[in-house]
Design a protein around this motif. Structure first.
Motif, PDB file in Angstrom:
ATOM      1  N   ILE A  84       1.000  -1.185  -0.126  1.00 24.94           N
ATOM      2  CA  ILE A  84       0.168  -0.069  -0.047  1.00 24.94           C
ATOM      3  C   ILE A  84       0.872   1.300   0.024  1.00 24.94           C
ATOM      4  O   ILE A  84       1.939   1.233   0.803  1.00 24.94           O
ATOM      5  CB  ILE A  84      -0.926   0.107   1.127  1.00 24.94           C
ATOM      6  N   GLY A  85       0.655   2.438  -0.897  1.00 24.03           N
ATOM      7  CA  GLY A  85       1.531   3.601  -0.530  1.00 24.03           C
ATOM      8  C   GLY A  85       1.390   4.123  -2.195  1.00 24.03           C
ATOM      9  O   GLY A  85       1.042   3.530  -3.188  1.00 24.03           O
ATOM     10  N   ARG A  88       5.785  10.215  -2.879  1.00 22.16           N
ATOM     11  CA  ARG A  88       5.446  11.538  -1.900  1.00 22.16           C
ATOM     12  C   ARG A  88       5.389  12.611  -2.757  1.00 22.16           C
ATOM     13  O   ARG A  88       5.065  13.641  -2.278  1.00 22.16           O
ATOM     14  CB  ARG A  88       6.397  11.256  -0.672  1.00 22.16           C
ATOM     15  N   TYR A  97       8.290   6.272  -1.176  1.00 23.36           N
ATOM     16  CA  TYR A  97       7.250   5.753  -0.662  1.00 23.36           C
ATOM     17  C   TYR A  97       7.347   5.418   0.800  1.00 23.36           C
ATOM     18  O   TYR A  97       8.461   5.078   1.092  1.00 23.36           O
ATOM     19  CB  TYR A  97       6.665   4.384  -1.223  1.00 23.36           C
ATOM     20  N   SER A  98       6.326   5.751   1.555  1.00 20.57           N
ATOM     21  CA  SER A  98       6.424   5.007   2.949  1.00 20.57           C
ATOM     22  C   SER A  98       5.336   3.755   3.038  1.00 20.57           C
ATOM     23  O   SER A  98       4.282   4.133   3.375  1.00 20.57           O
ATOM     24  CB  SER A  98       5.987   6.282   4.040  1.00 20.57           C
ATOM     25  N   ALA A  99       5.665   2.991   2.280  1.00 20.77           N
ATOM     26  CA  ALA A  99       4.703   1.915   1.823  1.00 20.77           C
ATOM     27  C   ALA A  99       4.466   0.939   3.160  1.00 20.77           C
ATOM     28  O   ALA A  99       5.531   0.508   3.757  1.00 20.77           O
ATOM     29  CB  ALA A  99       5.301   1.132   0.680  1.00 20.77           C
ATOM     30  N   SER A 112      -7.942   1.933   3.545  1.00 19.55           N
ATOM     31  CA  SER A 112      -6.443   2.162   3.456  1.00 19.55           C
ATOM     32  C   SER A 112      -6.431   3.734   2.638  1.00 19.55           C
ATOM     33  O   SER A 112      -7.195   4.136   2.228  1.00 19.55           O
ATOM     34  CB  SER A 112      -5.432   1.477   2.680  1.00 19.55           C
ATOM     35  N   TRP A 114      -3.428   7.487   2.588  1.00 20.47           N
ATOM     36  CA  TRP A 114      -2.326   8.387   2.939  1.00 20.47           C
ATOM     37  C   TRP A 114      -2.557   9.808   2.905  1.00 20.47           C
ATOM     38  O   TRP A 114      -3.573  10.409   2.468  1.00 20.47           O
ATOM     39  CB  TRP A 114      -1.203   8.186   1.818  1.00 20.47           C
ATOM     40  N   THR A 138       1.402   6.589   5.535  1.00 21.63           N
ATOM     41  CA  THR A 138       0.370   5.849   4.941  1.00 21.63           C
ATOM     42  C   THR A 138      -0.211   4.821   5.866  1.00 21.63           C
ATOM     43  O   THR A 138       0.291   4.449   6.818  1.00 21.63           O
ATOM     44  CB  THR A 138       1.314   4.721   3.816  1.00 21.63           C
ATOM     45  N   TRP A 139      -1.489   4.625   5.694  1.00 20.69           N
ATOM     46  CA  TRP A 139      -2.369   3.857   6.810  1.00 20.69           C
ATOM     47  C   TRP A 139      -2.903   2.673   6.239  1.00 20.69           C
ATOM     48  O   TRP A 139      -3.637   2.877   5.282  1.00 20.69           O
ATOM     49  CB  TRP A 139      -3.078   4.820   7.370  1.00 20.69           C
ATOM     50  N   THR A 156       5.312   6.123   8.492  1.00 17.83           N
ATOM     51  CA  THR A 156       5.721   7.370   7.961  1.00 17.83           C
ATOM     52  C   THR A 156       7.477   7.486   7.975  1.00 17.83           C
ATOM     53  O   THR A 156       8.107   6.670   8.829  1.00 17.83           O
ATOM     54  CB  THR A 156       5.289   8.535   8.983  1.00 17.83           C
TER      55      THR A 156
END
Length: 280
Positions: A84-85, A88, A97-99, A112, A114, A138-139, A156
């Motif tokens: 997921i991500g 930026r 990415y902060s995947a 999900s 971001w 990313t959540w 993050t």
């Protein structure tokens, strides 16, 4: 007949929901694909980066500094995982990415998304405060298939230059986490570019809502620092900047800063951090 089956199955459903859930969680700054890294470049590390994830049987992983080619390399090697991500810099594929990666066999992705750590969190590529770079969080809400329990996971990478950007960024992160998590158990991972004595760390932990897995774990092992610059920083001088935080629904059975090398090769310029959690 349906009512009868429901009566029979209801106790089993309750029992499954009350089952404790073991989770192997990791935060891992993989180091962006920098040609100037020479023999420490990503092309020499991509196989062992994936290997360290698989050999530790990681269930959910927060990554940092992932460029799109690195994301694709990891996805090709981590076929049991879903990623997921977004990048930026444009909310698509540009920039780091902060995947999040999670095991597809264990979890169902419920929601999900971001947001950017800036004064305009929904604006793709927005840079916040005195930050040197765009920063993104990313959540995901993930449901463990067997127990049906849900967790909120957010990952993050705070700015390495801007002090205000780190302070305001973590405030935004915590506020958004409270809003998006819907009261679920929370896990926060990331490279916070902040030491344990920093205002950022205190802001996260002093309310008592979030705890640092290293300080609560029943068993702790590994280095006292996580950033080593491919071995250039002596062990006693290494900064501790990579964290796994969590809410009190979890027990931390063990915590480990993993070794800097695997198969005699540096995994990254950071050491991965792993925690074995039990969701009560």
């Amino acid at each position: 007949m349906k009512k009868f089956l429901y009566i029979l199955l209801f106790p089993l459903m309750i029992a499954c929901t009350n089952m404790p859930v073991d989770l192997n969680v990791m935060t891992f700054n993989i180091r962006y694909d920098n040609p100037e890294d020479s023999l420490n470049n990503w092309q020499y590390r991509k196989d062992i980066a994936a290997k360290v994830i698989m050999m530790n049987d990681i269930d959910i992983l927060g990554t940092q500094e992932v460029l799109v080619n690195q994301l694709n390399d990891l996805k090709a090697r981590l076929t049991d995982y879903q990623a997921i991500g977004v990048g930026r810099e444009d909310g698509k594929e540009k920039g780091e990415y902060s995947a999040i990666f999670y095991k597809k066999s264990r979890f169902e992705e419920v929601e999900s998304g971001w947001f950017w750590l800036s004064e305009t969190p929904e604006v793709a590529g927005s840079k916040g405060w005195d930050g040197a770079c765009e920063r993104i969080a990313t959540w995901a809400i993930l449901k463990e298939k067997e127990s049906k329990k849900k967790v909120f996971f957010i990952n993050t990478h705070l700015d390495h230059v801007g002090k205000v950007a780190r302070q305001e960024g973590v405030t935004l992160l915590l506020n958004r986490t409270k809003e998006l998590s819907k009261g679920l158990p929370v896990i926060i991972t990331g490279d916070f570019n902040s030491q344990p004595d920093s205002e950022v760390f205190k802001h996260i932990t002093e309310s008592g809502e979030f705890m640092d897995s290293r300080l609560i774990a029943l068993e702790v092992s590994g280095s006292s620092g996580t950033f080593h610059a491919f071995g250039k920083i002596p062990a006693e001088k290494r900064d501790f900047i990579d964290y796994i935080f969590f809410t009190n629904e979890f027990i931390v059975n063990s915590y480990e800063v993993l070794p800097e090398k695997l198969d005699n090769t540096y995994i990254s310029d950071h050491m991965p951090v792993m925690a074995k959690l039990l969701l009560k």
